[in-house]
Design a protein around this motif. Structure first.
Motif, PDB file in Angstrom:
ATOM      1  N   HIS A  45       0.834  -1.206   0.000  1.00 60.51           N
ATOM      2  CA  HIS A  45       0.000   0.000   0.000  1.00 60.51           C
ATOM      3  C   HIS A  45       0.868   1.255   0.000  1.00 60.51           C
ATOM      4  CE1 HIS A  45      -3.689   2.312   0.845  1.00 60.51           C
ATOM      5  NE2 HIS A  45      -2.910   3.074   1.600  1.00 60.51           N
ATOM      6  N   GLU A 105      -7.631   5.416   4.560  1.00 57.10           N
ATOM      7  CA  GLU A 105      -6.481   4.588   4.203  1.00 57.10           C
ATOM      8  C   GLU A 105      -6.514   3.263   4.957  1.00 57.10           C
ATOM      9  OE1 GLU A 105      -2.462   6.000   4.194  1.00 57.10           O
ATOM     10  OE2 GLU A 105      -3.079   8.013   3.600  1.00 57.10           O
ATOM     11  N   ILE A 158      -6.786  -0.576   3.414  1.00 52.28           N
ATOM     12  CA  ILE A 158      -5.867  -1.691   3.696  1.00 52.28           C
ATOM     13  C   ILE A 158      -6.648  -2.879   4.253  1.00 52.28           C
ATOM     14  CG2 ILE A 158      -3.899  -2.426   5.094  1.00 52.28           C
ATOM     15  CD1 ILE A 158      -2.972   0.527   5.050  1.00 52.28           C
ATOM     16  N   SER A 160      -8.305  -4.855   1.710  1.00 51.47           N
ATOM     17  CA  SER A 160      -7.345  -5.706   0.980  1.00 51.47           C
ATOM     18  C   SER A 160      -7.216  -7.045   1.674  1.00 51.47           C
ATOM     19  CB  SER A 160      -5.982  -5.010   0.888  1.00 51.47           C
ATOM     20  OG  SER A 160      -6.068  -3.797   0.186  1.00 51.47           O
TER      21      SER A 160
END
Length: 470
Positions: free
Chosen positions: A386, A457, A461, A464
């Motif tokens: 990332h 953010e 993540i 993901s």
């Protein structure tokens, strides 16, 4: 010829053994030691090995003890406990048990599912508050996730006659301590203002009482009773979604109490704006006071809660076990308490020390753990991708801003998803110590509260991780 105290106690144990299983007897009664019997005060003093054993006896075997002691020692006997609170230093605490004679003579009846009547309303203070006496401010540990609602709750309990923060609406996910907090407010108020009529009721019980009142044609008595309450505490009000007649009745009770300056405290698993299926006129009243969120406790608060409970129960649990349990309980106070109780029960029943092996065994039964947990390496890889940095750089001693950020976020996710102790996470992420991990997690959590872009953010993540697990 008088019977010696030890002989009388042997008779007591013999009678008890005939009324319980051998395992129950060996676990809860065999470890009890008869200290003395005072003929003058008719008091039997017994020693028990821990506060947990004392509480278990009082909650589960008080009827049996009462009956057996009257048979062996005669009428008017009182039971007193000497509790071992610290085995290593031989520290004990004496606690008076329930009066045996009173307990046998009075078999309390409950009217929990019955509708209150106008006769109840006529009695100035003679109502059962339904509060849990064990849920107080003294054992409600303060942390970042509950500081505001705890502080306001204490203020309300100390100054219930003010109209500030009325109503108080507390919301949060299951297991975060809502029920404990609202009981603590009621108990503190009752302690400071014993003349006040305080009532705790679950939304489900209120609905049952209302239904009974409708069936028995006593709805006016039902409403009249609730309108006499000085502090009304209602738990789990999301249970009323879709129950229009219950909502309508509570609206009239709420309006009367609010206009007359009475205290109203409500708890729910969601904020008023998300209580779909409730009328706007009720929701606007819920929102006109203070809306306070109780968040899931972070690992530090879980650790503090565990240490507090361990001290109260006189337990000895290694630091690595405390760290493991705090990191594994999924931010649920209820899970924490269940794990500690289970650890203690296993320790008492099997006469074994509490260690990591026992903790892992109990956790599997008490807490829902992800069947395919993330590894630290997987977390590091995702975070590094990332931020376009390498895992070796993140694990290095470098203090570059982007590496420190990736390192802190990796530790935060490792603590959240791997259930590893902080000390272990620190070793796997650059060889840091547990205090660095705790600091990193705190930094991430605090920044998420004030920085919307950073919060996005973290969410990106996290998504993901979910995509990889599919």
């Amino acid at each position: 010829m008088k019977t010696s105290p030890n002989t009388a106690w042997d008779k007591t144990l013999a009678l008890i053994s005939k009324n319980v299983s051998s395992q129950q007897f060996n676990t809860w009664f065999k470890p009890i030691v008869c200290e003395s019997f005072n003929e003058t005060t008719r008091t039997l003093l017994v020693q028990v090995p821990s506060p947990f054993v004392y509480e278990y006896l009082e909650e589960n075997y008080v009827d049996l003890l009462s009956t057996v002691l009257r048979r062996v020692y005669g009428e008017g006997v009182r039971l007193s406990y000497r509790i071992v609170t610290d085995r290593e230093h031989n520290i004990t605490q004496d606690v008076e048990g329930e009066d045996v004679e009173t307990h046998v003579a009075q078999k309390p009846t409950t009217r929990a599912n019955q509708s209150p009547t106008v006769l109840d309303a006529a009695k100035p203070q003679d109502i059962d508050s339904q509060l849990d006496p064990h849920q107080t401010f003294s054992n409600f540990i303060e942390g970042a996730s509950n500081k505001l609602p705890r502080s306001v709750g204490m203020s309300i309990a100390e100054h219930p006659n003010t109209t500030q923060f009325n109503p108080m609406f507390i919301y949060g996910p299951s297991g975060c301590g809502k029920t404990h907090l609202i009981n603590a407010i009621g108990n503190k108020t009752k302690q400071l203002y014993p003349q006040k009529r305080i009532l705790y009721v679950s939304a489900r019980l209120f609905q049952v009482q209302y239904t009974n009142a409708v069936r028995q044609n006593t709805i006016n008595d039902f409403i009249s009773f609730y309108q006499t309450i000085d502090m009304l505490i209602v738990d789990d009000i999301q249970e009323w979604i879709g129950a229009e007649r219950t909502q309508q009745t509570f609206f009239h009770i709420f309006d009367h109490l609010f206009r007359n300056g009475r205290r109203i405290i409500l708890a729910s698993d969601r904020p008023p704006i998300d209580l779909k299926g409730m009328p706007d006129r009720l929701l606007t009243r819920f929102a006109c006071g203070l809306i306070a969120e109780l968040e899931k406790p972070n690992v530090q608060l879980c650790r503090d809660i565990l240490n507090s409970k361990i001290r109260r129960d006189g337990l000895q649990i290694p630091e690595d076990v405390i760290e493991f349990v705090a990191s594994t309980a999924n931010g649920s106070v209820r899970d924490l308490e269940g794990v500690v109780t289970s650890l203690l029960a296993y320790s008492v029943v099997y006469n074994t020390h509490i260690d990591m092996r026992l903790a892992e065994r109990v956790i599997k039964r008490a807490v829902k753990v992800d069947d395919h947990p993330l590894t630290v390496d997987e977390i590091l890889e995702t975070v590094c991708n990332h931020y376009n940095v390498s895992a070796s750089a993140v694990n290095s001693k470098s203090r570059k801003r982007e590496l420190v950020l990736a390192r802190q976020i990796s530790m935060y996710f490792a603590q959240k998803y791997t259930k590893m102790p902080s000390s272990r996470i620190g070793k796997l992420v650059g060889g840091r110590d547990h205090s660095t991990v705790i600091h990193s997690c705190t930094q991430v959590e605090q920044r998420m509260k004030i920085d919307r872009n950073f919060c996005d953010e973290i969410t990106s993540i996290e998504n993901s991780f979910k995509l990889k697990s599919k």
